[in-house]
Design a protein around this motif. Structure first.
Motif, PDB file in Angstrom:
ATOM      1  N   SER A   1      -3.281   4.092  -1.301  1.00  0.00           N
ATOM      2  CA  SER A   1      -3.176   3.059   0.003  1.00  0.00           C
ATOM      3  C   SER A   1      -2.625   4.746   0.849  1.00  0.00           C
ATOM      4  N   GLU A   2      -1.763   5.672   0.382  1.00  0.00           N
ATOM      5  CA  GLU A   2      -1.475   6.689   1.184  1.00  0.00           C
ATOM      6  C   GLU A   2      -2.722   7.605   1.361  1.00  0.00           C
ATOM      7  N   ARG A   3      -3.778   7.383   0.471  1.00  0.00           N
ATOM      8  CA  ARG A   3      -4.661   8.312   0.817  1.00  0.00           C
ATOM      9  C   ARG A   3      -5.031   8.135   1.838  1.00  0.00           C
ATOM     10  N   ILE A   4      -5.083   7.003   2.206  1.00  0.00           N
ATOM     11  CA  ILE A   4      -6.337   6.176   2.996  1.00  0.00           C
ATOM     12  C   ILE A   4      -5.634   6.041   4.471  1.00  0.00           C
ATOM     13  N   ARG A   5      -3.919   5.730   4.293  1.00  0.00           N
ATOM     14  CA  ARG A   5      -3.012   5.929   5.646  1.00  0.00           C
ATOM     15  C   ARG A   5      -3.349   7.435   6.161  1.00  0.00           C
ATOM     16  N   ASN A   6      -3.418   8.508   5.031  1.00  0.00           N
ATOM     17  CA  ASN A   6      -3.596   9.874   5.284  1.00  0.00           C
ATOM     18  C   ASN A   6      -5.440  10.506   5.816  1.00  0.00           C
ATOM     19  N   TRP A   7      -6.056   9.138   5.280  1.00  0.00           N
ATOM     20  CA  TRP A   7      -7.716  10.185   5.778  1.00  0.00           C
ATOM     21  C   TRP A   7      -7.681   9.526   7.846  1.00  0.00           C
TER      22      TRP A   7
END
Length: 78
Positions: free
Chosen positions: A12-18
């Motif tokens: 979820s953090e990776r998607i949010r950063n993307w």
């Protein structure tokens, strides 16, 4: 190629950063277009400063391009 998560991000953090990166990239594109349009308008203004005053106050080149003729007809019929 193996993906190594060196900064220990969850999915979820990776998607949010993307998503944040994509939104900032779009804002950068919009800012580039806006600055480009402003530069074109500024260039037209600078060129207009070099024109003589008579060219700014000259009558229109087409005699029928004035807008008051249709209004005069509309007022006469009222």
């Amino acid at each position: 190629m193996a993906e190594h998560d060196y900064i220990r991000q969850t999915t979820s953090e990776r998607i949010r950063n993307w998503i944040l990166y994509e939104m900032l990239r779009g804002a950068g594109y919009a800012a580039t277009v806006l600055v480009g349009i402003g530069a074109i308008i500024g260039l037209i203004y600078i060129v207009s400063l070099f024109l003589p005053e008579d060219s700014k106050n000259a009558p229109p080149p087409m005699p029928y391009s004035q807008i008051d003729a249709p209004l005069a007809v509309a007022i006469d019929h009222a």
